[in-house]
Design a protein around this motif. Structure first.
Motif, PDB file in Angstrom:
ATOM      1  N   PRO A  30      34.098 -32.989  25.760  1.00 22.36           N
ATOM      2  CA  PRO A  30      35.073 -32.190  26.515  1.00 22.36           C
ATOM      3  C   PRO A  30      34.582 -31.801  27.910  1.00 22.36           C
ATOM      4  O   PRO A  30      35.376 -31.418  28.756  1.00 22.36           O
ATOM      5  CB  PRO A  30      35.283 -30.956  25.643  1.00 22.36           C
ATOM      6  CG  PRO A  30      34.061 -30.848  24.817  1.00 22.36           C
ATOM      7  CD  PRO A  30      33.562 -32.251  24.617  1.00 22.36           C
ATOM      8  N   VAL A  31      33.284 -31.916  28.183  1.00 21.99           N
ATOM      9  CA  VAL A  31      32.754 -31.528  29.488  1.00 21.99           C
ATOM     10  C   VAL A  31      32.788 -32.703  30.455  1.00 21.99           C
ATOM     11  O   VAL A  31      33.457 -32.658  31.485  1.00 21.99           O
ATOM     12  CB  VAL A  31      31.314 -30.980  29.360  1.00 21.99           C
ATOM     13  CG1 VAL A  31      30.726 -30.684  30.718  1.00 21.99           C
ATOM     14  CG2 VAL A  31      31.290 -29.739  28.505  1.00 21.99           C
ATOM     15  N   CYS A  32      32.073 -33.768  30.143  1.00 22.71           N
ATOM     16  CA  CYS A  32      31.992 -34.896  31.076  1.00 22.71           C
ATOM     17  C   CYS A  32      33.122 -35.906  30.877  1.00 22.71           C
ATOM     18  O   CYS A  32      33.390 -36.703  31.765  1.00 22.71           O
ATOM     19  CB  CYS A  32      30.645 -35.595  30.950  1.00 22.71           C
ATOM     20  SG  CYS A  32      30.357 -36.454  29.389  1.00 22.71           S
ATOM     21  N   ARG A  33      33.755 -35.903  29.721  1.00 17.26           N
ATOM     22  CA  ARG A  33      34.845 -36.819  29.380  1.00 17.26           C
ATOM     23  C   ARG A  33      34.442 -38.284  29.507  1.00 17.26           C
ATOM     24  O   ARG A  33      35.270 -39.162  29.619  1.00 17.26           O
ATOM     25  CB  ARG A  33      36.086 -36.535  30.209  1.00 17.26           C
ATOM     26  CG  ARG A  33      36.602 -35.134  30.036  1.00 17.26           C
ATOM     27  CD  ARG A  33      38.048 -35.013  30.403  1.00 17.26           C
ATOM     28  NE  ARG A  33      38.498 -33.635  30.336  1.00 17.26           N
ATOM     29  CZ  ARG A  33      38.987 -33.061  29.257  1.00 17.26           C
ATOM     30  NH1 ARG A  33      39.084 -33.732  28.144  1.00 17.26           N
ATOM     31  NH2 ARG A  33      39.384 -31.807  29.290  1.00 17.26           N
ATOM     32  N   TYR A  34      33.144 -38.531  29.502  1.00 13.39           N
ATOM     33  CA  TYR A  34      32.651 -39.904  29.577  1.00 13.39           C
ATOM     34  C   TYR A  34      31.861 -40.254  28.324  1.00 13.39           C
ATOM     35  O   TYR A  34      32.051 -41.314  27.758  1.00 13.39           O
ATOM     36  CB  TYR A  34      31.794 -40.088  30.829  1.00 13.39           C
ATOM     37  CG  TYR A  34      31.390 -41.522  31.041  1.00 13.39           C
ATOM     38  CD1 TYR A  34      32.265 -42.419  31.624  1.00 13.39           C
ATOM     39  CD2 TYR A  34      30.150 -41.979  30.628  1.00 13.39           C
ATOM     40  CE1 TYR A  34      31.924 -43.740  31.796  1.00 13.39           C
ATOM     41  CE2 TYR A  34      29.795 -43.304  30.796  1.00 13.39           C
ATOM     42  CZ  TYR A  34      30.680 -44.175  31.375  1.00 13.39           C
ATOM     43  OH  TYR A  34      30.335 -45.489  31.540  1.00 13.39           O
ATOM     44  N   GLY A  35      30.978 -39.356  27.917  1.00 15.78           N
ATOM     45  CA  GLY A  35      30.139 -39.600  26.747  1.00 15.78           C
ATOM     46  C   GLY A  35      30.861 -39.254  25.459  1.00 15.78           C
ATOM     47  O   GLY A  35      32.010 -38.825  25.440  1.00 15.78           O
TER      48      GLY A  35
END
Length: 165
Positions: free
Chosen positions: A20-25
Motif C-alpha cells: 500500500p505504500v510503494c504500490r510496486y512491491g
C-alpha cells in the motif's frame, strides 16, 4: 496461496498483496508473526486480519489501510493533511517567491547589463528551493522510498527498451 491478482480475496497471512505504500512491491507474511513486509520498500505492517487492515509498524505516524478484496483503501485513522497545513505549505512556497519577484520587478536592473538575468533566475531558484524543502519533508514523513522507486522505474524503462530492440 492467494495472490493480489485474484478478483476478490480476503486478507490472510497466506496471501501476497501489493504494497500500500510503494504500490510496486509485494507484501507477504513474516515467519511466525502477524505482520507483513514489503519485498521492495522494506516497510513492515502489523496485520489485523479480523478488520481486514494493516498498519505501518516501522514509523511513528499512524498510517493504515483496509483491504477491500481488490486493493488498499486508506483508513480513517491515517494522518490526513488539513487545510491549515496546505495553506501554510502554499505560503511557504509562494510568499518568498512573490517577495523576490516583486523586488526584481520594482528594482529592475539596467537593460543590457552583465547580470540583467540574475533577478529572474534568483526568483526561480527561491521557488524551486522552497518547493524542494516541502517535497523532502513529505518524503521523510511518509518514508516514501524515492531512491528505490526511481531505481525500479529505470529498470522497467531499460527493460522495455531492450525488449523493443
Amino acid at each position: 496461496m492467494s495472490t493480489s491478482k485474484d478478483l476478490s480475496t480476503k486478507l490472510s497471512l497466506d496471501g501476497i498483496y501489493t504494497c500500500p505504500v510503494c504500490r510496486y512491491g509485494d507484501i507477504s507474511a513474516l515467519t511466525l508473526m502477524d505482520a507483513f513486509a514489503c519485498n521492495f520498500c522494506r516497510h513492515i505492517f502489523s496485520a489485523e486480519i479480523e478488520q481486514q487492515s494493516v498498519k505501518m509498524a516501522d514509523t511513528s505516524s499512524v498510517l493504515g489501510w483496509y483491504w477491500n478484496g481488490r486493493s488498499w483503501q486508506a483508513s480513517n485513522n491515517s494522518v490526513k493533511i488539513g487545510w491549515e497545513i496546505k495553506l501554510a505549505s502554499a505560503a511557504f512556497v509562494l510568499l518568498p517567491t512573490t517577495l523576490m519577484g516583486l523586488a526584481a520587478y520594482i528594482f529592475t536592473p539596467i537593460p543590457g547589463s552583465a547580470l540583467f538575468w540574475f533577478p529572474l533566475v534568483w526568483t526561480g531558484l527561491v521557488f524551486l528551493s522552497h518547493l524542494g524543502i516541502l517535497v523532502s519533508i513529505f518524503i521523510d514523513y511518509y518514508q516514501f522510498p524515492l531512491g528505490l522507486y526511481l531505481k525500479a522505474a529505470s529498470r522497467n524503462v531499460w527493460g522495455r527498451i531492450a525488449i523493443s530492440n
